[in-house]
Design an enzyme around this catalytic site. Structure first.
Site, PDB file in Angstrom:
ATOM      1  N   LYS A  72       2.306 -59.357 -25.211  1.00  0.00           N
ATOM      2  CA  LYS A  72       1.006 -59.714 -24.741  1.00  0.00           C
ATOM      3  C   LYS A  72       0.150 -60.571 -25.662  1.00  0.00           C
ATOM      4  O   LYS A  72      -0.286 -60.557 -24.281  1.00  0.00           O
ATOM      5  CB  LYS A  72       0.797 -57.632 -24.684  1.00  0.00           C
ATOM      6  CG  LYS A  72       0.990 -57.075 -23.537  1.00  0.00           C
ATOM      7  CD  LYS A  72       0.664 -55.417 -24.276  1.00  0.00           C
ATOM      8  CE  LYS A  72       1.482 -54.896 -22.656  1.00  0.00           C
ATOM      9  NZ  LYS A  72       1.384 -53.306 -22.709  1.00  0.00           N
ATOM     10  N   GLN A 116      -2.133 -48.696 -25.465  1.00  0.00           N
ATOM     11  CA  GLN A 116      -0.710 -48.522 -24.691  1.00  0.00           C
ATOM     12  C   GLN A 116      -0.666 -46.933 -25.055  1.00  0.00           C
ATOM     13  O   GLN A 116      -0.357 -46.446 -26.290  1.00  0.00           O
ATOM     14  CB  GLN A 116       0.252 -49.509 -25.940  1.00  0.00           C
ATOM     15  CG  GLN A 116       1.540 -49.622 -25.877  1.00  0.00           C
ATOM     16  CD  GLN A 116       1.364 -50.284 -25.031  1.00  0.00           C
ATOM     17  OE1 GLN A 116       1.364 -51.114 -24.715  1.00  0.00           O
ATOM     18  NE2 GLN A 116       2.833 -50.004 -24.032  1.00  0.00           N
ATOM     19  N   ASP A 139      -6.125 -52.048 -17.070  1.00  0.00           N
ATOM     20  CA  ASP A 139      -4.982 -50.984 -17.165  1.00  0.00           C
ATOM     21  C   ASP A 139      -4.704 -50.098 -15.241  1.00  0.00           C
ATOM     22  O   ASP A 139      -3.908 -50.783 -14.741  1.00  0.00           O
ATOM     23  CB  ASP A 139      -4.175 -49.865 -17.864  1.00  0.00           C
ATOM     24  CG  ASP A 139      -3.061 -50.491 -18.896  1.00  0.00           C
ATOM     25  OD1 ASP A 139      -2.359 -51.406 -17.969  1.00  0.00           O
ATOM     26  OD2 ASP A 139      -2.865 -49.705 -19.642  1.00  0.00           O
TER      27      ASP A 139
END
Ligand code: NAD
Length: 309
Positions: A72, A116, A139
């Site tokens: 990422k 995460q 997200d």
């Protein structure tokens, strides 16, 4: 009064034509999306003097998550954005993580924050997700953005379903009136996917673990999106001829040669000859997820400016 001569849904072949089994190349789509984002980042910087910044937080040392998080960061740099990595030890407390998120929320150089998942035992993932400023929640998993999606309001949309929607729109154009079935009802993929399709004017059904006779529903689908983690669940007789099939599932399975490979939730070889269009695994939805994270970071940077103006 409703017009009884109007068909209940658009026939699948209006959208897909007689062609069968065309692979949807998510990898190529993600490459062109990242190029577009990189160009938009240059234009955004030229206009506002701001470089979008993404903070990624990883707690613990799961090797697969570490690779994913480093990827990422690399992709973030490639499109000209700034990347801020926070690798925290497994022993990190919920209070310490909340303090870090508070700092990132207040930092004007950071436009997107991603923690995460999964988090180690003892840390409440929902509390952490909701602590992220909704304008930086790239997200799209916090309650504010989930609520906005369910109300059909603009907001930050979870990356994987956003990527699936982009693929569907690029293949089929306008989705209005199509029958869509989403298999899987998770907060991460299935539910937001169903809401996105509903907001696009599809007639949507959700199939999940408790659905009785799921094939009866999936066989009605012009659009079939599958996200269960059950490899090979969708067989040839689950699919309507000409349907567009999007396979989100990723499972690593052993091969005869003693190695492993990634497979999806759709029995690809059986379903491809029946489907109009189908995503492979790997190379379908997977590459779209990180590209959409970058897209969301740019969206968040734009949001930060429009709200401070
Ligand atoms: P999850 O375990 O949170 O949810 C699975 C859902 O599938 C549940 O709603 C469950 O009811 C349903 N389900 C399970 N077995 C079923 C069955 N036999 N019939 C019908 N429904 C069934 O999973 P998730 O987080 O939504 O992920 C699903 C899959 O997608 C996984 O393989 C995951 O690795 C993959 N995934 C891929 C990406 C990507 O970037 N490509 C991103 C997220 C998730």
């Amino acid at each position: 009064m409703s017009d009884l001569t109007t068909p209940a849904t658009r026939p699948a072949d209006t959208a897909s034509g007689p062609e069968r089994g065309r692979r949807i190349d998510g990898k190529a789509f993600a490459v062109s999306l990242r190029k577009q984002i990189a160009a938009d980042v240059v234009a955004f910087h030229a206009e506002y003097g701001v470089t979008p910044g993404l903070a990624v937080v990883l707690v613990g040392n799961d090797p697969a998550s570490e690779i994913y998080v480093r990827n990422k960061a690399l992709e973030t740099h490639h499109v000209g954005m700034r990347s801020f990595m926070h690798m925290l030890p497994e022993t990190t407390t919920e209070a310490a993580l909340l303090t870090l998120i508070g700092r990132l929320n207040a930092d004007p150089e950071i436009h997107g924050i991603l923690v995460q998942l999964p988090l180690p035992n003892g840390i409440d993932a929902r509390r952490i997700t909701n602590a992220i400023d909704p304008k930086k929640d790239v997200d799209g998993l916090g309650e504010v953005n989930a609520g906005r999606l369910s109300l059909g309001l603009p907001g930050l949309i979870p990356c994987t379903p956003l990527g699936c929607l982009m693929l569907l729109q690029s293949e089929l154009g306008n989705l209005r009136g199509l029958n869509a079935v989403v298999v899987g009802a998770s907060n991460l993929v299935g539910k937001p996917m169903a809401l996105l399709l509903l907001n696009e004017g599809c007639t949507v059904s959700i199939v999940h673990i408790d659905t009785i006779n799921p094939q009866a529903l999936t066989r009605t689908a012009d659009i079939l999106v599958v996200a269960t983690g059950v490899s090979g669940l969708i067989r040839h007789d689950w699919v309507k001829p000409g349907a567009t099939v999007i396979d989100v599932g990723i499972t690593r399975v052993p091969t005869a040669s003693g190695k492993t490979k990634l497979v999806g939730d759709v029995a690809f070889d059986e379903v491809a000859p029946i489907a109009g269009r189908i995503t492979p695994v790997p190379g379908g939805v997977g590459p779209m997820t990180i590209a959409c994270l970058l897209q969301n970071t740019l969206t968040a940077a734009r949001l930060s400016l429009s709200e401070s103006a």
